[in-house]
Write an enzyme that holds these catalytic residues in place. Structure first.
Site, PDB file in Angstrom:
ATOM      1  N   GLY A 186      45.104 -37.175 -54.408  1.00 35.75           N
ATOM      2  CA  GLY A 186      46.512 -37.474 -53.859  1.00 35.75           C
ATOM      3  C   GLY A 186      47.148 -38.576 -54.646  1.00 35.75           C
ATOM      4  CG  ASP A 187      47.662 -42.144 -56.868  1.00 38.90           C
ATOM      5  OD1 ASP A 187      48.533 -42.073 -57.884  1.00 38.90           O
ATOM      6  OD2 ASP A 187      47.701 -43.184 -56.143  1.00 38.90           O
ATOM      7  CG  ASP A 188      48.610 -41.544 -61.435  1.00 39.46           C
ATOM      8  OD1 ASP A 188      49.664 -40.942 -60.855  1.00 39.46           O
ATOM      9  OD2 ASP A 188      48.965 -42.767 -61.785  1.00 39.46           O
ATOM     10  CB  SER A 201      48.574 -35.009 -58.305  1.00 38.83           C
ATOM     11  OG  SER A 201      48.962 -36.609 -58.060  1.00 38.83           O
TER      12      SER A 201
END
Ligand SMILES: *[C@@H]1O[C@H](CO)[C@@H](O)[C@H](O)[C@H]1NC(C)=O
Ligand SMILES: *[C@@H]1O[C@H](CO)[C@@H](O)[C@H](O)[C@H]1NC(C)=O
Ligand SMILES: *[C@@H]1O[C@H](CO)[C@@H](O)[C@H](O)[C@H]1NC(C)=O
Ligand SMILES: *[C@@H]1O[C@H](CO)[C@@H](O)[C@H](O)[C@H]1NC(C)=O
Length: 442
Positions: free
Chosen positions: A246-248, A279
Protein backbone atom coordinates in the site's frame (compact mmCIF):
# COMPACT_ATOMS: atom_id res chain seq x y z
CA UNK A 1 30.76 9.56 -12.65
CA UNK A 2 28.95 6.83 -14.47
CA UNK A 3 32.14 4.84 -14.86
CA UNK A 4 33.00 5.24 -11.21
CA UNK A 5 29.64 3.95 -10.14
CA UNK A 6 29.95 1.02 -12.49
CA UNK A 7 33.27 0.12 -10.86
CA UNK A 8 31.67 0.38 -7.45
CA UNK A 9 28.97 -2.08 -8.38
CA UNK A 10 31.52 -4.56 -9.62
CA UNK A 11 33.54 -4.27 -6.45
CA UNK A 12 30.73 -4.88 -4.06
CA UNK A 13 28.86 -7.47 -6.05
CA UNK A 14 30.29 -10.58 -7.61
CA UNK A 15 29.69 -11.81 -11.10
CA UNK A 16 28.49 -15.30 -11.61
CA UNK A 17 28.16 -16.91 -14.97
CA UNK A 18 24.79 -18.41 -15.65
CA UNK A 19 23.90 -20.54 -18.63
CA UNK A 20 22.34 -17.46 -20.29
CA UNK A 21 25.51 -15.42 -19.89
CA UNK A 22 26.70 -13.04 -17.24
CA UNK A 23 24.34 -11.86 -14.53
CA UNK A 24 25.17 -9.37 -11.82
CA UNK A 25 24.25 -10.53 -8.35
CA UNK A 26 24.67 -9.37 -4.77
CA UNK A 27 25.04 -12.86 -3.41
CA UNK A 28 28.65 -12.41 -2.32
CA UNK A 29 28.29 -9.20 -0.28
CA UNK A 30 27.71 -11.19 2.88
CA UNK A 31 29.76 -14.34 3.41
CA UNK A 32 27.53 -17.32 4.08
CA UNK A 33 29.11 -20.02 6.23
CA UNK A 34 27.91 -23.41 7.36
CA UNK A 35 25.86 -23.49 10.56
CA UNK A 36 26.95 -26.45 12.68
CA UNK A 37 23.99 -26.14 15.05
CA UNK A 38 20.46 -27.06 14.00
CA UNK A 39 17.59 -26.79 16.44
CA UNK A 40 13.88 -26.93 15.73
CA UNK A 41 11.27 -24.69 17.29
CA UNK A 42 9.39 -27.87 18.26
CA UNK A 43 12.21 -28.76 20.70
CA UNK A 44 11.24 -25.64 22.62
CA UNK A 45 7.56 -26.45 22.77
CA UNK A 46 6.62 -24.75 19.50
CA UNK A 47 3.18 -25.77 18.23
CA UNK A 48 2.13 -24.84 14.70
CA UNK A 49 -1.62 -25.05 15.14
CA UNK A 50 -2.32 -21.37 14.48
CA UNK A 51 -3.73 -20.87 18.01
CA UNK A 52 -1.03 -21.71 20.54
CA UNK A 53 1.09 -18.72 21.48
CA UNK A 54 4.75 -19.60 20.74
CA UNK A 55 6.42 -16.54 22.24
CA UNK A 56 8.23 -18.56 24.91
CA UNK A 57 9.43 -21.12 22.36
CA UNK A 58 10.95 -18.47 20.05
CA UNK A 59 12.53 -16.48 22.86
CA UNK A 60 13.99 -19.61 24.50
CA UNK A 61 15.30 -21.04 21.24
CA UNK A 62 17.02 -17.76 20.42
CA UNK A 63 18.32 -17.49 23.99
CA UNK A 64 19.86 -20.93 23.48
CA UNK A 65 21.52 -19.83 20.21
CA UNK A 66 22.92 -16.78 21.94
CA UNK A 67 24.21 -18.51 25.07
CA UNK A 68 25.30 -21.90 23.71
CA UNK A 69 27.15 -20.77 20.60
CA UNK A 70 28.12 -23.33 17.95
CA UNK A 71 30.98 -22.94 15.50
CA UNK A 72 29.52 -21.05 12.54
CA UNK A 73 26.28 -20.40 14.39
CA UNK A 74 22.97 -22.18 14.65
CA UNK A 75 19.98 -22.68 12.41
CA UNK A 76 16.53 -22.41 13.96
CA UNK A 77 14.25 -24.65 11.92
CA UNK A 78 10.56 -23.83 11.70
CA UNK A 79 8.66 -26.81 10.24
CA UNK A 80 5.40 -26.54 8.30
CA UNK A 81 2.57 -25.14 10.41
CA UNK A 82 1.28 -21.79 11.63
CA UNK A 83 3.22 -20.47 14.62
CA UNK A 84 1.47 -17.63 16.37
CA UNK A 85 3.78 -15.47 18.48
CA UNK A 86 4.41 -12.10 20.04
CA UNK A 87 7.45 -10.15 18.77
CA UNK A 88 10.94 -11.43 19.50
CA UNK A 89 14.59 -10.39 19.22
CA UNK A 90 16.99 -12.08 16.84
CA UNK A 91 20.58 -12.76 17.87
CA UNK A 92 23.94 -12.95 16.06
CA UNK A 93 25.15 -16.00 14.13
CA UNK A 94 21.72 -17.45 13.55
CA UNK A 95 19.64 -18.56 10.60
CA UNK A 96 15.89 -18.46 10.95
CA UNK A 97 14.78 -21.12 8.47
CA UNK A 98 11.14 -21.31 7.42
CA UNK A 99 10.33 -24.62 5.76
CA UNK A 100 7.82 -24.79 2.92
CA UNK A 101 4.43 -24.27 4.54
CA UNK A 102 5.84 -22.65 7.68
CA UNK A 103 4.13 -19.44 8.79
CA UNK A 104 5.35 -17.29 11.66
CA UNK A 105 2.31 -15.22 12.50
CA UNK A 106 2.17 -12.13 14.68
CA UNK A 107 -0.41 -12.05 17.44
CA UNK A 108 -3.22 -9.56 16.95
CA UNK A 109 -3.31 -8.83 20.66
CA UNK A 110 -1.20 -5.70 20.95
CA UNK A 111 -1.68 -5.29 24.72
CA UNK A 112 1.71 -6.90 25.53
CA UNK A 113 3.51 -5.52 22.48
CA UNK A 114 6.79 -4.00 23.82
CA UNK A 115 7.60 -0.36 23.24
CA UNK A 116 11.12 0.74 22.31
CA UNK A 117 12.86 4.10 22.14
CA UNK A 118 12.48 6.22 19.03
CA UNK A 119 15.36 6.17 16.56
CA UNK A 120 17.70 9.08 17.33
CA UNK A 121 17.69 10.13 13.65
CA UNK A 122 13.90 10.55 13.82
CA UNK A 123 13.65 12.02 17.34
CA UNK A 124 10.23 10.40 17.80
CA UNK A 125 8.12 7.65 16.30
CA UNK A 126 7.53 8.18 12.59
CA UNK A 127 3.76 8.43 13.04
CA UNK A 128 3.30 9.66 16.58
CA UNK A 129 5.44 11.39 19.21
CA UNK A 130 7.26 9.28 21.78
CA UNK A 131 8.42 5.67 21.53
CA UNK A 132 7.33 3.09 19.01
CA UNK A 133 6.24 -0.50 19.03
CA UNK A 134 9.11 -2.95 18.62
CA UNK A 135 9.20 -4.62 15.20
CA UNK A 136 7.75 -8.15 15.02
CA UNK A 137 11.24 -9.54 14.41
CA UNK A 138 13.92 -7.29 15.78
CA UNK A 139 17.70 -7.31 15.57
CA UNK A 140 19.64 -4.72 17.55
CA UNK A 141 23.45 -4.72 17.32
CA UNK A 142 23.54 -8.15 15.71
CA UNK A 143 25.68 -9.59 12.94
CA UNK A 144 25.63 -12.64 10.70
CA UNK A 145 21.87 -13.18 10.70
CA UNK A 146 20.03 -15.01 7.93
CA UNK A 147 16.27 -15.23 7.48
CA UNK A 148 15.59 -17.76 4.77
CA UNK A 149 14.02 -21.08 3.88
CA UNK A 150 11.67 -22.57 1.34
CA UNK A 151 9.43 -19.54 0.91
CA UNK A 152 7.66 -19.83 4.24
CA UNK A 153 5.71 -16.78 5.37
CA UNK A 154 6.17 -14.09 7.98
CA UNK A 155 2.65 -12.74 8.50
CA UNK A 156 2.17 -9.51 10.46
CA UNK A 157 -1.66 -9.78 10.56
CA UNK A 158 -1.57 -6.02 10.16
CA UNK A 159 -5.28 -5.35 9.73
CA UNK A 160 -5.87 -4.68 13.45
CA UNK A 161 -3.10 -2.07 13.33
CA UNK A 162 -4.37 -0.54 10.06
CA UNK A 163 -7.85 -0.23 11.53
CA UNK A 164 -6.54 1.42 14.70
CA UNK A 165 -4.55 3.82 12.53
CA UNK A 166 -7.65 4.61 10.46
CA UNK A 167 -9.68 5.22 13.63
CA UNK A 168 -6.91 7.40 15.10
CA UNK A 169 -6.84 5.24 18.22
CA UNK A 170 -3.13 4.40 18.21
CA UNK A 171 -0.94 5.88 20.93
CA UNK A 172 2.42 5.05 19.36
CA UNK A 173 3.97 4.33 15.96
CA UNK A 174 3.05 0.94 14.50
CA UNK A 175 5.65 -1.88 14.40
CA UNK A 176 7.69 -2.82 11.36
CA UNK A 177 7.59 -6.48 10.37
CA UNK A 178 11.39 -6.90 10.46
CA UNK A 179 13.90 -4.30 11.64
CA UNK A 180 17.67 -4.44 12.00
CA UNK A 181 19.28 -1.61 13.98
CA UNK A 182 23.08 -1.15 14.17
CA UNK A 183 23.58 -4.53 12.57
CA UNK A 184 25.74 -6.00 9.82
CA UNK A 185 26.05 -9.03 7.56
CA UNK A 186 22.36 -9.71 7.17
CA UNK A 187 20.74 -11.91 4.50
CA UNK A 188 17.01 -12.12 3.92
CA UNK A 189 16.04 -14.48 1.10
CA UNK A 190 13.35 -16.90 -0.06
CA UNK A 191 10.74 -15.69 2.40
CA UNK A 192 7.25 -14.24 1.88
CA UNK A 193 6.30 -11.19 3.94
CA UNK A 194 2.61 -10.56 4.37
CA UNK A 195 0.43 -7.88 5.92
CA UNK A 196 2.99 -5.88 7.85
CA UNK A 197 1.45 -3.50 10.42
CA UNK A 198 3.73 -0.72 9.04
CA UNK A 199 6.94 -0.84 6.94
CA UNK A 200 7.97 -4.40 6.01
CA UNK A 201 11.77 -4.58 6.13
CA UNK A 202 13.70 -1.75 7.76
CA UNK A 203 17.52 -1.94 7.99
CA UNK A 204 18.65 1.14 9.90
CA UNK A 205 22.23 2.16 10.91
CA UNK A 206 23.24 -1.16 9.33
CA UNK A 207 25.66 -2.33 6.65
CA UNK A 208 26.13 -5.29 4.33
CA UNK A 209 22.52 -6.25 3.95
CA UNK A 210 21.33 -8.55 1.16
CA UNK A 211 17.64 -8.99 0.41
CA UNK A 212 16.83 -11.28 -2.51
CA UNK A 213 14.15 -13.65 -3.74
CA UNK A 214 11.59 -12.21 -1.38
CA UNK A 215 7.90 -11.59 -1.95
CA UNK A 216 6.27 -8.78 0.00
CA UNK A 217 2.49 -8.48 -0.04
CA UNK A 218 -0.02 -6.16 1.59
CA UNK A 219 -3.36 -4.82 0.33
CA UNK A 220 -3.27 -1.76 -1.89
CA UNK A 221 -5.22 0.25 0.70
CA UNK A 222 -3.09 -0.77 3.69
CA UNK A 223 -1.54 2.37 5.20
CA UNK A 224 2.26 2.89 5.14
CA UNK A 225 3.16 -0.69 4.30
CA UNK A 226 6.44 0.26 2.55
CA UNK A 227 8.26 -2.78 1.16
CA UNK A 228 11.95 -2.24 1.95
CA UNK A 229 13.33 0.97 3.52
CA UNK A 230 17.15 1.05 3.78
CA UNK A 231 17.69 3.87 6.28
CA UNK A 232 21.07 5.41 7.20
CA UNK A 233 22.56 2.14 5.97
CA UNK A 234 25.30 1.23 3.53
CA UNK A 235 26.06 -1.61 1.16
CA UNK A 236 22.49 -2.77 0.87
CA UNK A 237 21.62 -4.95 -2.11
CA UNK A 238 18.04 -5.80 -3.03
CA UNK A 239 17.33 -8.03 -6.02
CA UNK A 240 15.02 -10.54 -7.68
CA UNK A 241 11.98 -9.68 -5.62
CA UNK A 242 8.28 -8.98 -6.05
CA UNK A 243 6.70 -6.29 -3.88
CA UNK A 244 3.08 -5.23 -3.94
CA UNK A 245 1.93 -3.12 -1.01
CA UNK A 246 0.00 0.00 0.00
CA UNK A 247 2.99 2.36 -0.05
CA UNK A 248 6.45 2.80 -1.63
CA UNK A 249 7.96 -0.50 -2.79
CA UNK A 250 11.56 0.49 -1.98
CA UNK A 251 12.35 3.82 -0.27
CA UNK A 252 15.90 4.82 0.64
CA UNK A 253 15.94 7.09 3.71
CA UNK A 254 18.32 8.64 6.26
CA UNK A 255 16.55 10.38 9.14
CA UNK A 256 14.13 13.18 9.69
CA UNK A 257 14.85 16.93 9.78
CA UNK A 258 16.84 18.29 12.76
CA UNK A 259 17.21 14.79 14.28
CA UNK A 260 18.52 13.27 11.06
CA UNK A 261 20.85 16.23 10.46
CA UNK A 262 22.29 15.89 13.99
CA UNK A 263 22.68 12.10 13.66
CA UNK A 264 24.33 12.62 10.25
CA UNK A 265 24.49 9.03 9.00
CA UNK A 266 23.92 8.72 5.24
CA UNK A 267 22.57 5.83 3.24
CA UNK A 268 25.14 4.86 0.62
CA UNK A 269 25.93 2.11 -1.85
CA UNK A 270 22.39 0.90 -2.30
CA UNK A 271 21.71 -1.44 -5.24
CA UNK A 272 18.22 -2.43 -6.32
CA UNK A 273 17.79 -4.70 -9.31
CA UNK A 274 15.23 -6.96 -10.91
CA UNK A 275 12.43 -5.83 -8.65
CA UNK A 276 8.84 -5.72 -9.81
CA UNK A 277 5.50 -4.88 -8.28
CA UNK A 278 2.57 -2.57 -7.85
CA UNK A 279 1.62 0.29 -5.50
CA UNK A 280 -0.63 3.35 -5.27
CA UNK A 281 2.52 5.28 -4.28
CA UNK A 282 6.09 4.98 -5.59
CA UNK A 283 8.01 2.10 -7.12
CA UNK A 284 11.57 3.28 -6.57
CA UNK A 285 11.75 6.10 -4.01
CA UNK A 286 14.44 8.13 -2.31
CA UNK A 287 13.11 10.02 0.71
CA UNK A 288 11.38 11.87 1.90
CA UNK A 289 13.42 11.49 5.11
CA UNK A 290 16.94 12.12 3.77
CA UNK A 291 18.44 14.40 6.41
CA UNK A 292 21.58 12.28 6.88
CA UNK A 293 22.10 12.22 3.10
CA UNK A 294 21.64 9.56 0.43
CA UNK A 295 24.30 8.78 -2.15
CA UNK A 296 25.35 6.11 -4.62
CA UNK A 297 22.05 4.47 -5.36
CA UNK A 298 21.65 2.26 -8.43
CA UNK A 299 18.24 0.86 -9.35
CA UNK A 300 17.94 -1.12 -12.57
CA UNK A 301 15.64 -3.57 -14.33
CA UNK A 302 12.51 -2.51 -12.51
CA UNK A 303 9.01 -3.52 -13.68
CA UNK A 304 6.03 -1.62 -12.34
CA UNK A 305 2.26 -1.99 -12.80
CA UNK A 306 -0.68 0.12 -11.61
CA UNK A 307 1.48 2.73 -9.92
CA UNK A 308 0.98 6.05 -8.28
CA UNK A 309 4.47 7.26 -9.27
CA UNK A 310 7.08 5.12 -11.02
CA UNK A 311 10.21 6.85 -9.74
CA UNK A 312 9.96 9.36 -6.89
CA UNK A 313 12.83 11.32 -5.37
CA UNK A 314 11.45 13.43 -2.56
CA UNK A 315 12.70 15.84 0.05
CA UNK A 316 11.62 19.08 1.69
CA UNK A 317 12.87 22.35 3.16
CA UNK A 318 13.88 21.62 6.76
CA UNK A 319 15.28 18.24 5.76
CA UNK A 320 18.81 19.43 4.98
CA UNK A 321 20.97 16.51 3.91
CA UNK A 322 21.73 15.60 0.32
CA UNK A 323 20.63 13.31 -2.47
CA UNK A 324 23.60 12.64 -4.78
CA UNK A 325 24.64 10.19 -7.47
CA UNK A 326 21.36 8.38 -7.97
CA UNK A 327 20.96 6.25 -11.10
CA UNK A 328 17.73 4.59 -12.16
CA UNK A 329 17.75 2.65 -15.41
CA UNK A 330 15.82 0.07 -17.40
CA UNK A 331 12.40 0.71 -15.95
CA UNK A 332 9.18 -0.50 -17.53
CA UNK A 333 5.93 0.85 -16.16
CA UNK A 334 2.34 0.27 -17.11
CA UNK A 335 -0.45 2.48 -15.73
CA UNK A 336 0.93 5.24 -13.54
CA UNK A 337 -0.41 8.62 -12.44
CA UNK A 338 3.10 10.01 -12.86
CA UNK A 339 6.15 8.46 -14.44
CA UNK A 340 8.91 10.46 -12.77
CA UNK A 341 8.69 12.92 -9.90
CA UNK A 342 11.55 14.76 -8.20
CA UNK A 343 10.12 17.02 -5.56
CA UNK A 344 11.37 19.44 -2.94
CA UNK A 345 8.14 19.90 -1.02
CA UNK A 346 7.08 16.47 0.13
CA UNK A 347 6.60 15.11 3.64
CA UNK A 348 5.79 16.57 7.02
CA UNK A 349 8.04 17.60 9.88
CA UNK A 350 8.64 15.82 13.21
CA UNK A 351 7.82 18.95 15.25
CA UNK A 352 8.06 22.73 15.02
CA UNK A 353 11.76 22.78 15.95
CA UNK A 354 12.91 22.04 12.39
CA UNK A 355 15.04 24.68 10.68
CA UNK A 356 13.19 25.95 7.57
CA UNK A 357 16.55 27.17 6.25
CA UNK A 358 18.01 23.65 6.30
CA UNK A 359 17.67 23.19 2.55
CA UNK A 360 18.36 19.84 0.91
CA UNK A 361 20.98 19.46 -1.84
CA UNK A 362 19.85 17.39 -4.81
CA UNK A 363 22.60 16.88 -7.39
CA UNK A 364 23.38 14.16 -9.89
CA UNK A 365 20.25 12.17 -10.63
CA UNK A 366 20.37 10.08 -13.80
CA UNK A 367 17.24 8.42 -15.10
CA UNK A 368 17.56 6.47 -18.33
CA UNK A 369 16.02 3.74 -20.44
CA UNK A 370 12.53 4.17 -19.11
CA UNK A 371 9.54 2.90 -21.07
CA UNK A 372 6.03 3.58 -19.88
CA UNK A 373 2.53 3.08 -21.21
CA UNK A 374 -0.70 4.57 -19.84
CA UNK A 375 1.24 7.17 -17.86
CA UNK A 376 -1.06 10.12 -17.10
CA UNK A 377 1.73 12.65 -16.57
CA UNK A 378 5.29 11.99 -17.70
CA UNK A 379 7.20 14.07 -15.16
CA UNK A 380 7.09 16.64 -12.41
CA UNK A 381 10.33 18.17 -11.16
CA UNK A 382 9.98 20.82 -8.49
CA UNK A 383 13.28 21.98 -7.02
CA UNK A 384 13.75 24.05 -3.89
CA UNK A 385 13.73 27.77 -4.58
CA UNK A 386 17.05 28.66 -2.95
CA UNK A 387 18.59 25.28 -3.58
CA UNK A 388 17.73 24.27 -7.15
CA UNK A 389 18.24 20.67 -8.22
CA UNK A 390 21.26 20.34 -10.51
CA UNK A 391 22.70 17.74 -12.86
CA UNK A 392 19.38 16.06 -13.41
CA UNK A 393 20.05 13.89 -16.47
CA UNK A 394 17.32 12.17 -18.43
CA UNK A 395 18.16 9.87 -21.34
CA UNK A 396 16.14 7.55 -23.54
CA UNK A 397 12.79 7.91 -21.88
CA UNK A 398 9.48 7.20 -23.54
CA UNK A 399 6.36 7.70 -21.46
CA UNK A 400 3.11 7.40 -23.37
CA UNK A 401 -0.18 8.22 -21.83
CA UNK A 402 -3.33 10.21 -21.54
CA UNK A 403 -1.69 13.62 -21.26
CA UNK A 404 -3.99 16.52 -22.20
CA UNK A 405 -3.98 20.32 -21.91
CA UNK A 406 -4.96 20.18 -18.25
CA UNK A 407 -2.28 17.62 -17.73
CA UNK A 408 0.92 18.98 -19.31
CA UNK A 409 3.33 16.10 -19.86
CA UNK A 410 6.12 17.77 -17.87
CA UNK A 411 6.19 20.49 -15.22
CA UNK A 412 9.47 21.79 -13.86
CA UNK A 413 10.79 24.53 -11.59
CA UNK A 414 14.12 25.30 -9.91
CA UNK A 415 15.97 22.57 -11.74
CA UNK A 416 18.76 22.32 -14.29
CA UNK A 417 20.12 19.42 -16.24
CA UNK A 418 20.04 17.67 -19.55
CA UNK A 419 17.60 15.65 -21.56
CA UNK A 420 18.33 13.44 -24.57
CA UNK A 421 15.81 11.37 -26.49
CA UNK A 422 13.03 11.97 -24.03
CA UNK A 423 9.44 11.70 -25.20
CA UNK A 424 7.27 13.60 -24.58
CA UNK A 425 9.96 16.29 -24.61
CA UNK A 426 10.51 17.68 -21.08
CA UNK A 427 10.43 21.29 -19.93
CA UNK A 428 12.85 23.99 -21.10
CA UNK A 429 14.68 23.92 -17.74
CA UNK A 430 16.35 20.74 -18.95
CA UNK A 431 18.75 21.61 -21.73
CA UNK A 432 19.58 19.61 -24.79
CA UNK A 433 23.21 20.69 -24.44
CA UNK A 434 25.22 18.38 -22.28
CA UNK A 435 26.48 20.05 -19.15
CA UNK A 436 27.86 19.27 -15.71
CA UNK A 437 28.01 15.62 -14.81
CA UNK A 438 25.36 14.84 -17.43
CA UNK A 439 28.15 15.30 -19.99
CA UNK A 440 29.63 11.95 -18.97
CA UNK A 441 26.83 10.03 -20.64
CA UNK A 442 27.79 7.97 -23.63
C1 LIG B 1 30.79 2.20 -0.95
O1 LIG B 1 31.44 1.43 -1.93
C2 LIG B 1 32.74 1.90 -2.24
C3 LIG B 1 33.29 1.07 -3.39
O2 LIG B 1 33.10 -0.29 -3.18
C4 LIG B 1 33.62 1.75 -0.99
O3 LIG B 1 34.91 2.26 -1.24
C5 LIG B 1 32.99 2.56 0.14
O4 LIG B 1 33.71 2.35 1.34
C6 LIG B 1 31.54 2.12 0.37
N1 LIG B 1 30.92 2.99 1.34
C7 LIG B 1 30.55 2.55 2.52
C8 LIG B 1 29.93 3.56 3.41
O5 LIG B 1 30.69 1.40 2.87
C1 LIG C 1 17.56 -29.11 10.55
O1 LIG C 1 16.74 -30.03 11.25
C2 LIG C 1 15.47 -30.31 10.66
C3 LIG C 1 14.73 -31.26 11.57
O2 LIG C 1 14.61 -30.73 12.84
C4 LIG C 1 15.66 -30.90 9.30
O3 LIG C 1 14.40 -31.14 8.70
C5 LIG C 1 16.47 -29.95 8.45
O4 LIG C 1 16.72 -30.51 7.18
C6 LIG C 1 17.77 -29.59 9.12
N1 LIG C 1 18.44 -28.56 8.35
C7 LIG C 1 19.74 -28.57 8.08
C8 LIG C 1 20.26 -27.45 7.27
O5 LIG C 1 20.47 -29.44 8.50
C1 LIG D 1 15.03 -7.25 22.96
O1 LIG D 1 16.37 -6.87 23.21
C2 LIG D 1 16.50 -5.67 23.92
C3 LIG D 1 17.98 -5.36 24.00
O2 LIG D 1 18.45 -5.03 22.71
C4 LIG D 1 15.89 -5.83 25.32
O3 LIG D 1 15.97 -4.60 26.01
C5 LIG D 1 14.42 -6.23 25.17
O4 LIG D 1 13.88 -6.51 26.44
C6 LIG D 1 14.29 -7.45 24.30
N1 LIG D 1 12.87 -7.64 24.02
C7 LIG D 1 12.29 -8.82 24.00
C8 LIG D 1 10.83 -8.83 23.72
O5 LIG D 1 12.90 -9.86 24.19
C1 LIG E 1 11.04 -19.12 -3.64
O1 LIG E 1 10.57 -17.99 -4.36
C2 LIG E 1 11.53 -17.48 -5.29
C3 LIG E 1 10.94 -16.28 -5.95
O2 LIG E 1 10.81 -15.24 -5.05
C4 LIG E 1 11.89 -18.53 -6.31
O3 LIG E 1 12.90 -18.01 -7.16
C5 LIG E 1 12.41 -19.77 -5.61
O4 LIG E 1 12.63 -20.79 -6.55
C6 LIG E 1 11.41 -20.27 -4.57
N1 LIG E 1 12.03 -21.33 -3.80
C7 LIG E 1 11.38 -22.44 -3.46
C8 LIG E 1 12.15 -23.42 -2.64
O5 LIG E 1 10.22 -22.65 -3.79
Amino acid sequence: MRLRFFTLVCLCCCWFVSSEGETVSCSKIVPLGFRSGNISITEFGGVGDGRTLNTKAFREAIYRIQHLPRVGGTLLYVPPGVYLTEPFNLTSHMTLFLAAGAVIMATQDSSNWPLIAPLPSYGRGRELPGGRYMSFMHGNGVQDVVITGENGTIDGQGDVWWNKWRQGSLQFTRPNLVEFVNSKDIIISNVIFKNSPFWNIHPVYSSNVVIRFVTILAPRDSPNTDGIDPDSSSNVCIEDSYISTGDDLVAVKSGWDEYGIAYGLPSSNITIRRVSGSSPFAGIAVGSETSGGVENVLAEHINLYKMGIGIHIKTNSGRGGFIKNITVSHVYMEEARKGIRISGDVGGHPDDKFDPNALPLVKGVTIKNVWGVKVLQAGLIQGVKNSPFTDICLYDINLRGVTGPRNPPWKCSDVSGFAHQVSPWPCSELSSNQQGSCANYS
